[in-house]
Design a protein around this motif. Sequence first.
Motif, PDB file in Angstrom:
ATOM      1  N   HIS A 293      -7.307  -1.213  -1.896  1.00 10.82           N
ATOM      2  CA  HIS A 293      -7.281  -2.346  -0.962  1.00 10.82           C
ATOM      3  C   HIS A 293      -6.128  -3.284  -1.365  1.00 10.82           C
ATOM      4  O   HIS A 293      -6.127  -3.846  -2.471  1.00 10.82           O
ATOM      5  N   THR A 294      -5.170  -3.467  -0.473  1.00 14.48           N
ATOM      6  CA  THR A 294      -3.931  -4.139  -0.873  1.00 14.48           C
ATOM      7  C   THR A 294      -4.150  -5.620  -1.159  1.00 14.48           C
ATOM      8  O   THR A 294      -3.580  -6.158  -2.116  1.00 14.48           O
ATOM      9  N   VAL A 295      -4.968  -6.259  -0.326  1.00 15.95           N
ATOM     10  CA  VAL A 295      -5.164  -7.696  -0.541  1.00 15.95           C
ATOM     11  C   VAL A 295      -5.882  -7.919  -1.880  1.00 15.95           C
ATOM     12  O   VAL A 295      -5.497  -8.796  -2.663  1.00 15.95           O
ATOM     13  N   ASP A 296      -6.876  -7.076  -2.180  1.00 15.15           N
ATOM     14  CA  ASP A 296      -7.559  -7.203  -3.484  1.00 15.15           C
ATOM     15  C   ASP A 296      -6.558  -7.034  -4.622  1.00 15.15           C
ATOM     16  O   ASP A 296      -6.560  -7.786  -5.603  1.00 15.15           O
TER      17      ASP A 296
ATOM     18  N   HIS B  97       0.862  -1.181   0.000  1.00 14.75           N
ATOM     19  CA  HIS B  97       0.000   0.000   0.000  1.00 14.75           C
ATOM     20  C   HIS B  97       0.900   1.234   0.000  1.00 14.75           C
ATOM     21  O   HIS B  97       2.006   1.200   0.545  1.00 14.75           O
ATOM     22  N   SER B  98       0.418   2.329  -0.600  1.00 16.01           N
ATOM     23  CA  SER B  98       1.278   3.519  -0.722  1.00 16.01           C
ATOM     24  C   SER B  98       1.681   4.084   0.641  1.00 16.01           C
ATOM     25  O   SER B  98       2.681   4.779   0.759  1.00 16.01           O
ATOM     26  N   LYS B  99       0.902   3.763   1.678  1.00 16.62           N
ATOM     27  CA  LYS B  99       1.253   4.309   3.003  1.00 16.62           C
ATOM     28  C   LYS B  99       2.110   3.330   3.813  1.00 16.62           C
ATOM     29  O   LYS B  99       2.429   3.607   4.973  1.00 16.62           O
ATOM     30  N   ALA B 100       2.457   2.194   3.225  1.00 21.64           N
ATOM     31  CA  ALA B 100       3.226   1.184   3.981  1.00 21.64           C
ATOM     32  C   ALA B 100       4.664   1.670   4.221  1.00 21.64           C
ATOM     33  O   ALA B 100       5.170   2.536   3.510  1.00 21.64           O
ATOM     34  N   ARG B 101       5.248   1.111   5.243  1.00 23.49           N
ATOM     35  CA  ARG B 101       6.662   1.380   5.558  1.00 23.49           C
ATOM     36  C   ARG B 101       7.363   0.031   5.672  1.00 23.49           C
ATOM     37  O   ARG B 101       6.831  -0.891   6.298  1.00 23.49           O
ATOM     38  N   LEU B 102       8.549  -0.041   5.087  1.00 27.83           N
ATOM     39  CA  LEU B 102       9.273  -1.313   5.100  1.00 27.83           C
ATOM     40  C   LEU B 102      10.683  -1.110   5.638  1.00 27.83           C
ATOM     41  O   LEU B 102      11.246  -0.019   5.494  1.00 27.83           O
ATOM     42  N   GLY B 103      11.251  -2.133   6.218  1.00 31.41           N
ATOM     43  CA  GLY B 103      12.633  -1.997   6.686  1.00 31.41           C
ATOM     44  C   GLY B 103      13.103  -3.209   7.448  1.00 31.41           C
ATOM     45  O   GLY B 103      12.313  -4.079   7.824  1.00 31.41           O
ATOM     46  N   LEU B 104      14.409  -3.255   7.639  1.00 32.34           N
ATOM     47  CA  LEU B 104      15.022  -4.294   8.465  1.00 32.34           C
ATOM     48  C   LEU B 104      15.712  -3.582   9.627  1.00 32.34           C
ATOM     49  O   LEU B 104      16.919  -3.302   9.568  1.00 32.34           O
ATOM     50  N   PRO B 105      14.944  -3.211  10.669  1.00 33.01           N
ATOM     51  CA  PRO B 105      15.506  -2.377  11.742  1.00 33.01           C
ATOM     52  C   PRO B 105      16.220  -3.174  12.834  1.00 33.01           C
ATOM     53  O   PRO B 105      16.507  -2.630  13.890  1.00 33.01           O
ATOM     54  N   GLU B 106      16.511  -4.449  12.588  1.00 34.71           N
ATOM     55  CA  GLU B 106      17.075  -5.289  13.656  1.00 34.71           C
ATOM     56  C   GLU B 106      18.323  -4.677  14.282  1.00 34.71           C
ATOM     57  O   GLU B 106      18.555  -4.810  15.485  1.00 34.71           O
ATOM     58  N   VAL B 107      19.126  -4.004  13.453  1.00 36.86           N
ATOM     59  CA  VAL B 107      20.379  -3.433  13.975  1.00 36.86           C
ATOM     60  C   VAL B 107      20.114  -2.480  15.139  1.00 36.86           C
ATOM     61  O   VAL B 107      20.904  -2.377  16.076  1.00 36.86           O
TER      62      VAL B 107
END
Length: 695
Positions: free
Chosen positions: A150-153, A89-99
């Motif tokens: 709707h992202t799932v759609d 979705h355009s408002k989603a945020r992604l990342g690998l913040p484990e560090v």
Amino acid sequence: MGGFCGNKNILAPKKCSGEARHRGLTQNSAPGPKGADIKEFGDSESGPPLIPMIHAIEAGNKPMVAAIEGFALGGGLELALGCHYRIAHSKARLGLPEVTLGLLPAAGGSQRLPRLIGVPAALDLIITGRHVTAAEALQLGIVDQVTDHHTVDAAVKFALSVAGRPLDARRISSYSCPPVSGDLDALFEEVMRKVRRGARGAIAPVACVQAVRAAATLPYARGMERERELMATLFTSGQARALQYSFFAQRAVSRWSTPSGARWDASAPKPVRKVAVIGLGTMGRGIAVALAQAGFPVVSVETQEKQLTEAKRAVSQMLERGAKRRGVAAPLDKMSYSSNIQAVADVDLVIEAVFEDMGLKKKIFQQLSAVCKPDALLCTNTSSLDVDQLASQTRNPELVVGMHFFAPAHVMKLLEVVYGPRSSPQALATAMQLGKKMGKVSVAVGNCPGFVGNRMLKAYVEQAFFLLEEGATPELVDSALEEFGFSMGFFKVSDLSGLDVGWKVRKEDGLALPGVSTGPSARIRQGRRYSPLGDLLCQRGRFGQKTGSGWYQYGKPGGRVATPDPWLHSFLEEYRAQHGLVPRRIDPQEVLERCLYALINEGFRILEDGIAAGPEDIDCIYVFGYGWPHYRGGPMFYAAMVGLPKVLERLEHYYRAHPDVPDLQPCSLLRRLVASGSPPVQKWKEAIKKLHSQL
Ligand SMILES: CC/C=C\CC(=O)SCCNC(=O)CCNC(=O)[C@H](O)C(C)(C)COP(=O)(O)OP(=O)(O)OC[C@H]1O[C@@H](n2cnc3c(N)ncnc32)[C@H](O)[C@@H]1OP(=O)(O)O
């Protein structure tokens, strides 16, 4: 075909030779944990293992499409990377913040991301842990499509459109990393050099580079083994525990309470639409910039015309530089200036940031009280003066609080919000909320000299001076502190900020006296040991970098590179001889114990006095305002890691050796905590409550 929103995964430390496990998935847009539930780290495992599940998804014969809404962080994104396609979705945020939690992406994230988007881009995301927007994720190639609907759609539609296509080319684990321009070894060596320099002892960023290097140089299965080995080391490290503690500490401090019973959830903040800053010196400029960057219209008042002209230029430059860095327009239109205090008549909140002089501040508070709207909040940026005295100059003392920013105020994350005995809960709530809107970690603290941060610092600084008297050099003290993880030792910081700052405070406190340089009284003030070393340097015009010399030499006024100063060494020798002090060899361990345990001891006194609500408050203040290494959690967490009995024993030892230094006398809260079995830091609040109820 399937739509996935990965978000609640967990690591299993016991099995973990670093092995990642999964404990169930929840909708990504749902409230609650984003990525693994950090609270569960360290618990015993349950649920199906995550890595085999991701492998099973990737190996499947039906197209798997991840539908990403809200946050896909850590394990959530790793799960999505196991899918054949990703739609966000355009408002989603992604990342690998484990560090940021002292870990690395150990469910294949460190191995898949570089294979998907290339080594340099993956290094950037994994080493910094930064979150990216859906648009950036699309640009980087992390997701295949971004939707506003709707992202799932959208994911289902997408899956239907790719049904029947071969999936081999969609299994990221089968990819090789895209080639880099130039030499791969040289790239990793350069990155590792930079990371080690910046990490200052933090081990997770280094392990992240090693894991990505494995992705770039080893087949996938061996890369996964390397990922697991590296994770095993991180997972059991004190650094991961400290960073995870700090994650919750930051959130805990926003749920403030005061000894009088005021609480964050019972006090609604007042709306703040327009703000004024009084005084455009270094602090005032930084505060004005931070406010404008947070979107507030700011009226800045400076009565000295020359200073006002300079400040206008400087503030505009700061705003433009900040905007360029963030890729946005500079909020120059938010700023207005005046040399007349009447200009603040219509603002909702004022932050006074004039010179640290009680007389001057009192006068300004009288004027503000006359000029401002009756319900305007009047705040002071004092770093140690009595907020209550300032409140008493106004018509509405309940509307006065301290907002103590740290230099540079538009950069440093910490804000101490100081409530006096008369500050209303609403005033406190308003200042706390304003701080949050400015992107600060706001910590509510009681009113006492130095509040929390500077009060504790005093004990630390004093020990640093005493160590010089006893035989140490500034280099020895600083290198011990830097080795511990501070970016600069005390003496370098002092040269940077100017020795005259502390000198002025000591003069005002009646400590730095003119003409007392010899005789028994030279090293005793107000009934306790005192070191006049800093005063003696100031008397010689050595104010630090700005004058070209202080505890170090800098070549020229304004020089930045500290080099040891033979003059200073001879000066120390003469000083010791003059005062009959026999120098001895001091080791780095003593430097750390004396400086840090004295500071921690004062932290316990602050808890005892109810000036800070809990150890988390003190720890956030030190991590975000005083350069305490984040991966050590903060001074109170560090004390718990060292072991309270050991801290107590060392303080007793040093107090026996220096009975004229009250800061080394272990405080009663520390003794009581040890006597009650040294509970974990998360339980101290209860112990303190009990202590207060017994008094
Ligand atoms: C090997 C495979 C397994 C896993 C590796 C991982 O997944 S490690 C974990 C990776 N995830 C993160 O690091 C995300 C951490 N969370 C955040 O950065 C922010 O919470 C987020 C998602 C940006 C949202 O910020 P926002 O300001 O909107 O909310 P806030 O931070 O106040 O959080 C709301 C409450 O949720 C709690 N919480 C958030 N994330 C987690 C988490 N991962 N685990 C546990 N709890 C989490 C947070 O503490 C808040 O709780 P509250 O009681 O209200 O203080």
